[in-house]
Design an enzyme around this catalytic site. Structure first.
Site, PDB file in Angstrom:
ATOM      1  N   GLY A   1     104.767  36.351  34.022  1.00  0.00           N
ATOM      2  CA  GLY A   1     105.811  36.676  33.059  1.00  0.00           C
ATOM      3  C   GLY A   1     106.387  38.049  33.356  1.00  0.00           C
ATOM      4  CB  ALA A   2     106.324  41.064  32.572  1.00  0.00           C
TER       5      ALA A   2
ATOM      6  CG  ASN B   1     104.288  46.746  39.141  1.00  0.00           C
ATOM      7  OD1 ASN B   1     103.239  46.330  39.600  1.00  0.00           O
ATOM      8  ND2 ASN B   1     105.364  45.990  39.006  1.00  0.00           N
TER       9      ASN B   1
ATOM     10  CG  HIS C   1     101.458  42.175  27.337  1.00  0.00           C
ATOM     11  ND1 HIS C   1     100.441  41.440  26.774  1.00  0.00           N
ATOM     12  CD2 HIS C   1     101.094  42.377  28.628  1.00  0.00           C
ATOM     13  CE1 HIS C   1      99.505  41.223  27.682  1.00  0.00           C
ATOM     14  NE2 HIS C   1      99.883  41.771  28.824  1.00  0.00           N
ATOM     15  CD  GLU C   2     103.753  43.186  31.267  1.00  0.00           C
ATOM     16  OE1 GLU C   2     102.998  43.858  32.007  1.00  0.00           O
ATOM     17  OE2 GLU C   2     103.503  42.009  30.933  1.00  0.00           O
TER      18      GLU C   2
ATOM     19  CG  HIS D   1      99.087  46.244  30.605  1.00  0.00           C
ATOM     20  ND1 HIS D   1      97.722  46.108  30.460  1.00  0.00           N
ATOM     21  CD2 HIS D   1      99.588  44.984  30.646  1.00  0.00           C
ATOM     22  CE1 HIS D   1      97.425  44.805  30.410  1.00  0.00           C
ATOM     23  NE2 HIS D   1      98.538  44.105  30.507  1.00  0.00           N
TER      24      HIS D   1
ATOM     25  CD  GLU E   1      96.587  41.037  31.315  1.00  0.00           C
ATOM     26  OE1 GLU E   1      97.386  41.149  30.379  1.00  0.00           O
ATOM     27  OE2 GLU E   1      96.792  41.537  32.437  1.00  0.00           O
TER      28      GLU E   1
HETATM   29 ZN   LIG Z   1      99.062  42.049  30.700  1.00  0.00          ZN
END
Ligand SMILES: [Zn+2]
Length: 660
Positions: free
Chosen positions: A262-263, A266, A298-299, A302, A321
């Site tokens: 999905g994504a 980085n 979500h990204e 991270h 996750e």
């Molecule tokens: Zn993730």
């Protein structure tokens, strides 16, 4: 030298990579050079690192040519210096070439067609879990963190982005340009990113000193506003939540036409599958916008949890996750409270319940030998169950103590690597609660509990057993440390830790409703005895939250599927929801009613149709067939659920009429 097939020896560790990549989009190839500054921890006769499907042209150790061999099976490059390398600093130079592949892994080729039908090529990367070795030779394990100084040599006119901001640009004799990007913080190889292509970017937005842009295929600028809005909100919200500034210099959000996942988080250069990031505000549905908000949050979650603090090995993927899933819902809930994200997350949790009730389920965490073992972790048990377990813990401890525990964990382990237990220990240190013991009981055992509540003498008795669709009498009993929130009457919920076979609480003698799993955040199902169930009447329902009512309906339907309850009893329960207006509760009712429609026959089926008409007609009447201007997003979704339910399952003549 230890030659474990899955772990590189630790005799020499990279401190920094000076990497130059020169992709040729026309021929879909690239050349590269990497200089690795190594910390040699003990004298060693050879260096072992990862490389896969690369043509290695030359290897120098401290400036001297060194023989090397490629091991295809283990994806390794073994370098033998002319004399054993002494402990200290060493320099490894490797010149190599490769193909921009069509596998969506490593350094790969993505394409798009412009309005004239002309195809254009983008060179881009996806490294997680172990494909950085396809882009350049490296120590491709998450705990081999190093600084990356990236240089790209590209045709002028192409857009090129990487993890750091562009620092210098010079023209080369052959007409190409050389772009140097700022050094990254020490990070894992799986977070390296490079994107080169005929792309456009939005103007930079300053988010409290952090420049943010969206990079996209030309012509898509009008689809970027929503993604930018949620990204700006989330970045601020996370800085606040974690209490730690954003750990890099800039954020590029790159929408790619070809992307396997999905994504990908980085550092400073998040890549997205285009369709999960670009939306047209005029025509998109609430569902589509919510998905974009989820993925963006979500990204960005991270950037701290995953990028700043990273799992030591791939067994930690689940926590990485699960935590980002938990934060995505929390941030989305803060972004659009009217979307009631924690209530709708109940449905996603139900999907995890379904898998986790099967005999073939697995524990959330398990031992991972080869990186490929971790690929099975990218599933509903990691994201949805894992996220739901963190939500349960957060609500048991209280949101603020939990948040302080997370912030403590991140600052304690910044720039370093951790095991799962390190998070529990950090939260435990802040809250004084037995967090590790509690979470271990959920992480290392498959399945989840059914909590049975019964009225015995003057006590409420709670008992736990494993919830299964197919009972297994031979299986040894499983015990969890279950944080149970119980509300009696209108009093504030009591928190009980059910850590043995049963727990007892005094039950006031007033026939007041007793709600187990108050607030609806527990990762367990509840079964009431007859007395307690009868207390949850219409008046009691109206005093419950949407998520609590959702759980009541969802648990009841799961009990039917598990053969613990008659479908007709489910209809009795459903009949009490005539005043229901909440979308999530309706989704649970609808899925139970549709399921019951497949089970009951003859007269029972006619009764089901009557129940559906009795329940849904007033709802459709209230909602009408047309959406008035400015109606809440969720109301439109509820209409979309109610009308087909009435027409198909309720066999309602009027609602079957075609739209004029
Ligand atoms: Zn993730």
């Amino acid at each position: 030298v230890n030659l474990d097939p899955y772990r590189l020896p630790r005799n020499a560790l990279p401190q920094r990579y000076d990497l130059t990549l020169a992709p040729d989009l026309g021929s879909a190839t690239f050349t590269g050079h990497v200089r690795v500054t190594l910390d040699v921890t003990e004298q060693t006769p050879l260096l072992v690192l990862n490389a896969n499907e690369l043509d290695i042209h030359e290897v120098l150790v401290n400036g001297e040519e060194a023989p090397f061999s490629s091991e295809i099976e283990t994806e390794r490059l073994v370098v033998t210096p002319s004399a054993p390398l002494p402990a200290g600093t060493a320099e490894l130079d490797i010149t190599f070439a490769g193909v921009l592949n069509d596998k969506l892994r490593g350094f790969y080729r993505s394409t798009y067609r412009d309005p004239d039908g002309v195809e254009h090529v983008i060179a881009t990367t996806q490294m997680q879990p172990t494909d950085c070795r396809r882009a350049f030779p490296c120590w491709d394990e998450p705990d081999c963190k190093a600084v990356f100084g990236v240089t790209l040599e590209v045709d002028p006119g192409l857009t090129a982005v990487s993890n750091g901001p562009e620092m210098a640009r010079e023209e080369l004799d052959d007409g190409r340009v050389r772009l140097r990007f700022a050094d990254t913080m020490p990070m894992s190889t799986y977070l390296v990113a490079v994107v080169v292509g005929p792309l456009e970017s939005t103007p930079e937005v300053d988010v409290d000193g952090v420049p943010m842009r969206i990079v996209h295929v030309p012509g898509n600028a009008h689809l970027t506003d929503f993604g930018m809005d949620v990204a700006v909100f989330s970045l601020r919200w996370f800085q606040d939540y974690y209490g730690i500034p954003y750990p890099s210099d800039k954020v590029d959000l790159v929408a790619l036409p070809d992307f396997a996942a999905g994504a990908m988080e980085n550092l400073g250069c998040v890549t997205f599958r285009e369709s999960l990031f670009l939306v047209d505000p005029a025509t998109s549905t609430q569902q589509e916008r919510q998905l974009v908000a989820d993925v963006v949050a979500h990204e960005l979650a991270h950037m701290w949890f995953g990028d700043l603090v990273t799992m030591r090995w791939w067994n930690g993927i689940w926590l990485n996750e699960a935590f980002a899933t938990f934060m995505e819902i929390a941030a989305c809930d803060a972004y659009r409270p009217d979307w009631q994200r924690w209530t709708t997350f109940g449905q996603e949790r139900s999907v995890a319940f379904e898998t986790d009730a099967l005999a073939s389920t697995r524990s959330v965490e398990y031992e991972v030998r080869s990186p490929a073992d971790s690929e099975g972790m990218f599933d509903v048990l990691t994201y949805q169950k894992g996220g739901a377990l963190l939500r349960m813990l957060e609500q048991y401890l209280g949101p603020e103590p939990f948040r302080r525990g997370v912030a403590h964990y991140l600052s304690l382990h910044a720039h370093s690597n951790t095991e799962t237990g390190d998070l529990w220990d950090a939260i435990e240190a802040v809250t004084g609660q037995p967090v590790r013991q509690l979470m271990d009981s959920w992480i290392w055992q498959p399945g989840f509990p059914l909590v049975r509540a019964s009225h015995e003498h003057d006590e409420l008795v709670l008992r736990q057993e494993r919830f299964r669709y197919l009972p297994d009498a031979a299986a040894p009993p499983t015990r969890w440390m279950v944080p149970v929130h119980v509300r009696m009457g209108s009093a504030a919920p009591v928190k009980v830790l059910l850590d043995g076979a049963e727990a007892r609480l005094p039950l006031p003698d007033d026939a007041a409703p007793v709600l187990v799993n108050a607030e609806g955040v527990g990762f367990y199902r509840v079964a009431y005895d007859e007395d307690l169930r009868s207390r949850l009447d219409t008046t009691a329902l109206s005093a419950m939250s949407s998520l609590e009512r959702y759980c009541l309906v969802d648990d009841a339907w799961a009990a039917v599927v598990a053969d613990r309850m008659e479908a007709s009893q489910f209809l009795d329960l459903a009949a009490g929801f005539a005043d229901e207006t909440d979308l999530a509760v309706w989704q649970a009712l609808a899925s139970g009613l549709r399921g019951a429609g497949r089970l009951v026959q003859g007269e029972d089926h006619e009764r089901l149709q009557r129940v559906v008409r009795h329940l849904v007609s007033p709802l459709v009447e209230r909602l009408g067939w047309d959406a008035p201007d400015g109606e809440p997003d969720l109301t439109g979704k509820l209409r979309g659920l109610a009308i087909p339910l009435l027409a198909v399952l309720g066999q309602d003549r009027e609602s079957q009429a075609p739209l004029s």
